[in-house]
Design an enzyme around this catalytic site. Structure first.
Site, mmCIF file in Angstrom:
data_model
loop_
_atom_site.group_PDB
_atom_site.id
_atom_site.type_symbol
_atom_site.label_atom_id
_atom_site.label_comp_id
_atom_site.label_asym_id
_atom_site.label_seq_id
_atom_site.Cartn_x
_atom_site.Cartn_y
_atom_site.Cartn_z
ATOM 1 N N ALA A 35 40.383 6.711 38.523
ATOM 2 C CA ALA A 35 39.966 6.950 39.914
ATOM 3 C C ALA A 35 39.111 8.209 40.055
ATOM 4 O O ALA A 35 38.349 8.333 41.032
ATOM 5 C CB ALA A 35 41.201 7.039 40.808
ATOM 6 N N GLU A 59 30.490 5.499 29.784
ATOM 7 C CA GLU A 59 31.492 5.317 30.841
ATOM 8 C C GLU A 59 32.042 3.904 30.702
ATOM 9 O O GLU A 59 31.269 2.934 30.669
ATOM 10 C CB GLU A 59 30.796 5.500 32.196
ATOM 11 C CG GLU A 59 31.699 5.298 33.396
ATOM 12 C CD GLU A 59 30.923 5.446 34.711
ATOM 13 O OE1 GLU A 59 29.726 5.853 34.688
ATOM 14 O OE2 GLU A 59 31.508 5.124 35.757
ATOM 15 N N ARG A 84 34.894 -5.087 43.191
ATOM 16 C CA ARG A 84 36.105 -4.625 43.865
ATOM 17 C C ARG A 84 35.755 -3.876 45.154
ATOM 18 O O ARG A 84 34.679 -4.048 45.697
ATOM 19 C CB ARG A 84 36.927 -3.778 42.883
ATOM 20 C CG ARG A 84 37.332 -4.570 41.633
ATOM 21 C CD ARG A 84 38.171 -3.766 40.674
ATOM 22 N NE ARG A 84 39.457 -3.375 41.282
ATOM 23 C CZ ARG A 84 40.305 -2.516 40.718
ATOM 24 N NH1 ARG A 84 40.009 -1.969 39.544
ATOM 25 N NH2 ARG A 84 41.440 -2.216 41.319
ATOM 26 N N ARG A 89 51.610 -2.852 34.285
ATOM 27 C CA ARG A 89 51.475 -3.226 35.688
ATOM 28 C C ARG A 89 50.101 -3.866 35.872
ATOM 29 O O ARG A 89 49.197 -3.639 35.095
ATOM 30 C CB ARG A 89 51.577 -1.995 36.614
ATOM 31 C CG ARG A 89 52.905 -1.263 36.594
ATOM 32 C CD ARG A 89 54.017 -2.038 37.272
ATOM 33 N NE ARG A 89 53.650 -2.457 38.621
ATOM 34 C CZ ARG A 89 53.859 -1.736 39.724
ATOM 35 N NH1 ARG A 89 54.429 -0.571 39.647
ATOM 36 N NH2 ARG A 89 53.488 -2.209 40.903
ATOM 37 N N PRO A 137 43.623 9.062 34.907
ATOM 38 C CA PRO A 137 44.911 8.849 35.556
ATOM 39 C C PRO A 137 45.342 7.394 35.628
ATOM 40 O O PRO A 137 44.537 6.506 35.898
ATOM 41 C CB PRO A 137 44.719 9.428 36.965
ATOM 42 C CG PRO A 137 43.256 9.565 37.142
ATOM 43 C CD PRO A 137 42.662 9.747 35.781
ATOM 44 N N ASN A 138 46.619 7.205 35.382
ATOM 45 C CA ASN A 138 47.337 5.926 35.490
ATOM 46 C C ASN A 138 47.049 4.959 34.355
ATOM 47 O O ASN A 138 47.689 3.911 34.264
ATOM 48 C CB ASN A 138 47.069 5.255 36.850
ATOM 49 C CG ASN A 138 47.570 6.106 37.997
ATOM 50 O OD1 ASN A 138 48.716 6.529 37.980
ATOM 51 N ND2 ASN A 138 46.728 6.388 38.980
ATOM 52 N N HIS A 165 34.778 1.074 32.089
ATOM 53 C CA HIS A 165 35.774 0.568 33.038
ATOM 54 C C HIS A 165 36.258 -0.797 32.583
ATOM 55 O O HIS A 165 35.441 -1.663 32.238
ATOM 56 C CB HIS A 165 35.190 0.457 34.449
ATOM 57 C CG HIS A 165 34.758 1.781 34.974
ATOM 58 N ND1 HIS A 165 35.664 2.722 35.389
ATOM 59 C CD2 HIS A 165 33.534 2.339 35.087
ATOM 60 C CE1 HIS A 165 35.012 3.809 35.743
ATOM 61 N NE2 HIS A 165 33.715 3.603 35.571
ATOM 62 N N TYR A 212 43.908 -5.514 34.921
ATOM 63 C CA TYR A 212 43.616 -4.692 33.743
ATOM 64 C C TYR A 212 44.010 -5.338 32.416
ATOM 65 O O TYR A 212 43.807 -4.735 31.358
ATOM 66 C CB TYR A 212 44.305 -3.323 33.890
ATOM 67 C CG TYR A 212 43.823 -2.558 35.115
ATOM 68 C CD1 TYR A 212 42.504 -2.126 35.204
ATOM 69 C CD2 TYR A 212 44.673 -2.298 36.196
ATOM 70 C CE1 TYR A 212 42.040 -1.452 36.317
ATOM 71 C CE2 TYR A 212 44.219 -1.612 37.314
ATOM 72 C CZ TYR A 212 42.909 -1.201 37.381
ATOM 73 O OH TYR A 212 42.439 -0.531 38.467
ATOM 74 N N ASN A 228 36.905 6.647 30.274
ATOM 75 C CA ASN A 228 37.306 5.891 31.463
ATOM 76 C C ASN A 228 37.990 6.905 32.373
ATOM 77 O O ASN A 228 39.165 7.223 32.178
ATOM 78 C CB ASN A 228 38.270 4.759 31.104
ATOM 79 C CG ASN A 228 38.631 3.944 32.332
ATOM 80 O OD1 ASN A 228 38.388 4.365 33.472
ATOM 81 N ND2 ASN A 228 39.221 2.783 32.124
HETATM 82 O O1 CA2 Z 1 38.505 -0.552 35.779
HETATM 83 C C1 CA2 Z 1 38.792 0.574 35.372
HETATM 84 O O2 CA2 Z 1 38.921 0.834 34.178
HETATM 85 C C2 CA2 Z 1 39.079 1.698 36.370
HETATM 86 O O3 CA2 Z 1 38.512 2.896 35.847
HETATM 87 C C3 CA2 Z 1 40.582 1.825 36.465
HETATM 88 C C4 CA2 Z 1 41.034 2.825 37.521
HETATM 89 C C5 CA2 Z 1 40.353 2.570 38.851
HETATM 90 O O4 CA2 Z 1 40.706 3.590 39.774
HETATM 91 C C6 CA2 Z 1 38.847 2.511 38.716
HETATM 92 O O5 CA2 Z 1 38.289 2.222 39.976
HETATM 93 C C7 CA2 Z 1 38.443 1.434 37.726
HETATM 94 C C8 CA2 Z 1 42.545 2.725 37.724
HETATM 95 C C9 CA2 Z 1 43.337 2.895 36.485
HETATM 96 C C10 CA2 Z 1 44.731 2.498 36.761
HETATM 97 O O6 CA2 Z 1 45.224 1.856 35.618
HETATM 98 C C11 CA2 Z 1 46.326 1.080 35.746
HETATM 99 C C12 CA2 Z 1 46.566 0.224 34.712
HETATM 100 C C13 CA2 Z 1 47.627 -0.618 34.764
HETATM 101 C C14 CA2 Z 1 48.488 -0.578 35.853
HETATM 102 C C15 CA2 Z 1 48.238 0.290 36.883
HETATM 103 C C16 CA2 Z 1 47.164 1.132 36.834
#
Ligand code: CA2
Length: 147
Positions: free
Chosen positions: A78, A99, A108, A19, A11-12, A101, A24, A75
């Site tokens: 969340a 896995e 974090r 963003r 997700p996301n 990230h 990221y 990946n």
């Molecule tokens: O660091 C990572 O790759 C995460 O898997 C990213 C997840 C987060 O919930 C994990 O704790 C760590 C969030 C992905 C959201 O991705 C976005 C990317 C750009 C802008 C907004 C969200």
């Protein structure tokens, strides 16, 4: 025989590069796909990339991998920190699991420190930015070539 490797994003992650670049990075998911495809070609494997915001779709894709992929790079976003269902699907998969990230989850918030997936993973990547996907791909190919 040429191997297929699934690269799954949760997700996301469709918002990558659009963003929160301070966390990221500036690359989009399309940029990641382009670089992974180029690397896969040079390594002699095929990659199939997926992104979904829906837990069930991610689980269905892991089930597909049982027949179609020698390794999964995931990946879970969340869902990493919440989803026993994704762990169960990965436990029903016999191939390699990495896995990945983008951020260093251990630097974090405490709720990001636990992963349901890590106990199943053959390797865990965190904090290498989007380059982490390519590093996982290299490792998967290295292990598959020795199998
Ligand atoms: O660091 C990572 O790759 C995460 O898997 C990213 C997840 C987060 O919930 C994990 O704790 C760590 C969030 C992905 C959201 O991705 C976005 C990317 C750009 C802008 C907004 C969200």
């Amino acid at each position: 025989m040429s191997h297929t490797i699934f690269i799954l994003n949760g997700p996301n992650l469709n918002l990558l590069g659009k963003r929160q670049p301070e966390i990221y990075g500036a690359e989009t998911l399309a940029d990641v796909e382009t670089r992974c495809r180029a690397l896969a070609e040079s390594l002699g494997v095929t990659v199939a990339l997926f992104q979904s915001n829906h837990e069930g779709v991610i689980i269905d894709t892991i089930h597909r991998a049982r027949e179609e992929a020698a390794a999964i790079i995931i990946n879970p976003g969340a869902f990493t920190h919440t989803s026993v269902a994704i762990l169960d699907a990965l436990n029903a998969y016999d191939g390699l699991v990495f896995e990945c990230h983008i951020s260093n989850v251990h630097k974090r918030e405490p709720f990001r420190h636990h992963s349901y997936v890590s106990g199943r993973a053959d390797g865990v990547m965190a904090g290498f930015g989007t380059e982490g996907y390519e590093l996982c791909l290299r490792r998967a190919c290295s292990l598959l070539s020795k199998a």
